[in-house]
Write a protein that holds these residues in place. Structure first.
Motif, PDB file in Angstrom:
ATOM      1  N   VAL A 196      -8.460  -8.744 -11.961  1.00  0.00           N
ATOM      2  CA  VAL A 196      -8.656  -7.567 -11.103  1.00  0.00           C
ATOM      3  C   VAL A 196      -7.410  -7.176 -10.316  1.00  0.00           C
ATOM      4  CG1 VAL A 196     -11.168  -7.735 -10.902  1.00  0.00           C
ATOM      5  CG2 VAL A 196      -9.715  -8.947  -9.256  1.00  0.00           C
ATOM      6  N   ASP A 197      -6.532  -8.142 -10.025  1.00  0.00           N
ATOM      7  CA  ASP A 197      -5.355  -7.750  -9.252  1.00  0.00           C
ATOM      8  C   ASP A 197      -4.320  -7.019 -10.111  1.00  0.00           C
ATOM      9  OD1 ASP A 197      -4.038  -9.769 -10.588  1.00  0.00           O
ATOM     10  OD2 ASP A 197      -3.733 -11.032  -8.829  1.00  0.00           O
ATOM     11  N   SER A 201      -5.479   0.265  -8.138  1.00  0.00           N
ATOM     12  CA  SER A 201      -6.398  -0.031  -7.037  1.00  0.00           C
ATOM     13  C   SER A 201      -7.602   0.901  -6.979  1.00  0.00           C
ATOM     14  CB  SER A 201      -5.654  -0.061  -5.701  1.00  0.00           C
ATOM     15  OG  SER A 201      -5.081   1.181  -5.412  1.00  0.00           O
ATOM     16  N   THR A 204     -10.311  -0.871  -9.093  1.00  0.00           N
ATOM     17  CA  THR A 204     -10.544  -2.313  -8.980  1.00  0.00           C
ATOM     18  C   THR A 204     -12.025  -2.612  -8.735  1.00  0.00           C
ATOM     19  OG1 THR A 204      -8.326  -2.458  -8.062  1.00  0.00           O
ATOM     20  CG2 THR A 204      -9.675  -4.418  -7.910  1.00  0.00           C
ATOM     21  N   ALA A 205     -12.657  -1.848  -7.862  1.00  0.00           N
ATOM     22  CA  ALA A 205     -14.092  -2.048  -7.628  1.00  0.00           C
ATOM     23  C   ALA A 205     -14.877  -1.708  -8.896  1.00  0.00           C
ATOM     24  CB  ALA A 205     -14.570  -1.181  -6.465  1.00  0.00           C
ATOM     25  N   LEU A 231     -10.250 -11.810   2.878  1.00  0.00           N
ATOM     26  CA  LEU A 231     -10.363 -10.632   3.747  1.00  0.00           C
ATOM     27  C   LEU A 231      -9.245 -10.597   4.790  1.00  0.00           C
ATOM     28  CD1 LEU A 231     -12.441  -8.301   4.145  1.00  0.00           C
ATOM     29  CD2 LEU A 231     -13.573  -9.730   5.841  1.00  0.00           C
ATOM     30  N   TYR A 236      -3.353  -9.522  -0.101  1.00  0.00           N
ATOM     31  CA  TYR A 236      -4.395  -9.464  -1.134  1.00  0.00           C
ATOM     32  C   TYR A 236      -5.762  -9.002  -0.637  1.00  0.00           C
ATOM     33  CZ  TYR A 236      -0.789 -12.310  -3.293  1.00  0.00           C
ATOM     34  OH  TYR A 236       0.408 -12.766  -3.765  1.00  0.00           O
ATOM     35  N   SER A 237      -5.881  -8.672   0.655  1.00  0.00           N
ATOM     36  CA  SER A 237      -7.210  -8.357   1.194  1.00  0.00           C
ATOM     37  C   SER A 237      -7.876  -7.193   0.477  1.00  0.00           C
ATOM     38  CB  SER A 237      -7.104  -8.066   2.694  1.00  0.00           C
ATOM     39  OG  SER A 237      -6.190  -7.007   2.941  1.00  0.00           O
ATOM     40  N   GLY A 238      -7.080  -6.248  -0.021  1.00  0.00           N
ATOM     41  CA  GLY A 238      -7.665  -5.118  -0.734  1.00  0.00           C
ATOM     42  C   GLY A 238      -8.320  -5.545  -2.031  1.00  0.00           C
ATOM     43  N   VAL A 239      -7.680  -6.448  -2.754  1.00  0.00           N
ATOM     44  CA  VAL A 239      -8.267  -6.979  -3.989  1.00  0.00           C
ATOM     45  C   VAL A 239      -9.572  -7.698  -3.655  1.00  0.00           C
ATOM     46  CG1 VAL A 239      -7.915  -8.560  -5.915  1.00  0.00           C
ATOM     47  CG2 VAL A 239      -5.977  -7.260  -5.019  1.00  0.00           C
ATOM     48  N   LEU A 241     -11.595  -7.219  -1.171  1.00  0.00           N
ATOM     49  CA  LEU A 241     -12.682  -6.330  -0.754  1.00  0.00           C
ATOM     50  C   LEU A 241     -13.186  -5.476  -1.916  1.00  0.00           C
ATOM     51  CD1 LEU A 241     -14.521  -5.473   1.490  1.00  0.00           C
ATOM     52  CD2 LEU A 241     -12.793  -3.851   2.262  1.00  0.00           C
ATOM     53  N   SER A 242     -12.276  -5.007  -2.780  1.00  0.00           N
ATOM     54  CA  SER A 242     -12.720  -4.272  -3.971  1.00  0.00           C
ATOM     55  C   SER A 242     -13.671  -5.137  -4.782  1.00  0.00           C
ATOM     56  CB  SER A 242     -11.523  -3.917  -4.857  1.00  0.00           C
ATOM     57  OG  SER A 242     -10.704  -2.964  -4.242  1.00  0.00           O
TER      58      SER A 242
END
Lengths: 347, 347
Positions: A196-197, A201, A204-205, A231, A236-239, A241-242
């Motif tokens: 996913v990373d 972006s 990703t979800a 989180l 990497y917090s965006g990855v 959370l997605s």
């Protein structure tokens, strides 16, 4: 890569097999669905995988040359480790070309993509995401099996291992569970998944949701989604959370490591109750997903200290806490099974 | 695209200029740094931009043909709107080729990349991220000017507009502020930026950090970072969080819309105090960034109702609340200026 096929692996780990950085090779041996028929490392040749590390669980011969490895009739050659400097040296590339000419699929977990460098060869660049990932649609809200998702106090903290130990424990208990891999090592272990990373972006979800939908089509009792990052990890917090919103979990398992004091330079590991509260609150903006257990890597502690540490976490959080590798994943699995399905309408 | 150059725009908006979907064209006229010398829309030809919409602030002639537009000596042709169906029709492509042959740069805000389709032409595909974005490094923690970041209750809720209105108000007050664009319309308006949702997710926080570092090199008094998505939007929350952590803000401005009841199908807009608390808590995992004001789009309400709505938000949240387009951005800017710089060590 959403399909899964049967593989018989030779693992290319020249000079590295005993090294802790060989985690993809070790992971494949410890947890993989596919057979490992040989490991290629001339510095360990003549031994077996269990001679090198007893915790690898599966025995395979270690050999010196590709020719020897081919005698064990592999379908695929795994490049599980980047040499220092990042790019593969010419000697390895020659070996990969030779393997491809002998009919082997090249399975590559590195950032560097190999398909463009090995024209004509059959190459699975594990980190390369599918081309046609849709946006998150909400279809994941209606997946029937319960979805459990591992989250963490930091990155590289044992989320994949905790998830795989839960899967093994579930299987031993007669439950059909689907491990949903979201990083290269997990994907090689399970034979499918999306890194996913490596996804743009915006999508990703959507990638996380597609993985859960695919897992559900296999009609398991339980879907176990490997988490990424944290989180509270600024890079990497965006990855994270997605993945948490996109995979539509019904409950979360928080993973931590007794030895990890910092998430990132200048950023200390947050207190567990605070982080648990935040994961739950942020998940609930979309769909409630309580944290039901804590999984801790206690390998830095002696056994008595590890048990004390786990008891202390339990007191602090009010949740079952265990080290799934050391003491088994049963308490985590039980807590996940006891937690109800949720939906965006659950309050 | 990190450099900025001077442009004189012709805008291609054939059949669409009066339409609310022409938001990139309208944004460029309302807020852009660059000159707009002509708009190409045969259905509105003969009028000026102000005849079509008085709130566009800048007057430019509307013409029927590329040839007429060229008489106003543009440097660049903006393709600001996708026709229904997504891809540009052959007629538009011919016009773009003609414009390129006449020496114009093609500026393209669509998802569809035009550089590969117009070989030899000078094309700025605004959504295409730079190739060499690094991971988040933490250098953003030490940026000197204060960093203000807009966040939202949902996506497409007025974050860009609020940020641009703050910039205008700051400029009018004699402050040098840098607007940091993170989406295609903002990038076209300011002439630089990165479309963060087009970046591979591992590097999205790094992209946000690079933008802030670049803005800081211009030594402004204030850096204003346009937000994306929402912490509670299942499709985009990862982009939101990468941007919030990666841009290292010192304070946040929460944007909302009086008319928006849902974030996503089945997901109602959360209560503002709850969402404010969550944004603050999640930001503080990395670096404290209090929410200092609420910016609301009240265009769905009559003026008296709008003032009531803003007062109600102020009571609920304890924060200044205003509609920056309708009543000015001063209260937001004042609150941001009064808020201190923070660091990961601020508790």
């Amino acid at each position: 890569m959403m399909e899964r096929r049967e593989r018989r692996y030779a693992i290319l780990a020249e000079g590295w097999f005993a090294n802790r950085h060989a985690k993809t090779a070790h992971g494949l041996l410890r947890y993989g669905r596919d057979e490992v028929v040989a490991v290629l490392d001339s510095t360990q040749a003549g031994k077996t995988t269990l001679d090198v590390r007893a915790d690898l669980r599966r025995k395979a011969p270690i050999v010196s040359t590709l020719r020897e490895a081919l005698e064990y009739d592999p379908t695929s050659l795994l490049v599980g480790l980047a040499p220092p400097g990042g790019r593969l040296p010419g000697e390895w590339m020659r070996m990969l070309r030779e393997a491809a000419e002998a009919g082997l699929e090249i399975v590559n977990g590195l950032h560097q993509r190999l398909a463009p460098e090995l024209p004509g060869a059959e190459v699975w660049d594990v980190r390369e995401p599918p081309k046609d990932i849709p946006l998150f649609s909400g279809a994941g809200f209606d997946v029937e099996p319960k979805i459990v998702h591992t989250v963490g106090t930091s990155s590289a903290i044992g989320k994949m291992t905790a998830t795989l130990e839960m899967e093994r424990t579930a299987r031993d208990a007669g439950l059909r569970s689907e491990f949903v891999a979201t990083g290269q090592t997990g994907i090689i272990i399970s034979g499918w998944g999306i890194c996913v990373d490596a996804v743009v972006s915006d999508f990703t979800a959507g990638a996380a949701e597609q993985l859960v939908l695919e897992a559900a089509r296999r009609e398991p009792d339980l879907i176990l989604v490997e988490g990424q990052g944290s989180l509270g990890h600024p890079a990497y917090s965006g990855v994270t959370l997605s993945l948490m919103h996109g995979s539509c979990p019904d409950c979360l398992v928080l993973c931590t490591d007794a030895a990890r004091e910092e998430v990132f330079p200048r950023i200390p590991t947050p207190e567990l109750p605070r982080l648990i509260h935040l994961y739950e609150e942020v998940a609930a903006l979309v769909k409630p997903a309580p944290v039901v257990a804590v999984s801790a890597n206690t390998s830095a502690l002696a056994e008595a200290a590890a048990r004390d540490y786990l008891q202390q976490i339990s007191r602090e959080t009010g949740l079952p806490a265990c080290d799934p590798v050391r003491f088994g994943a049963e308490p985590i699995l039980e807590a996940a099974l006891a937690s109800p399905k949720t939906s965006p309408e659950t309050s």
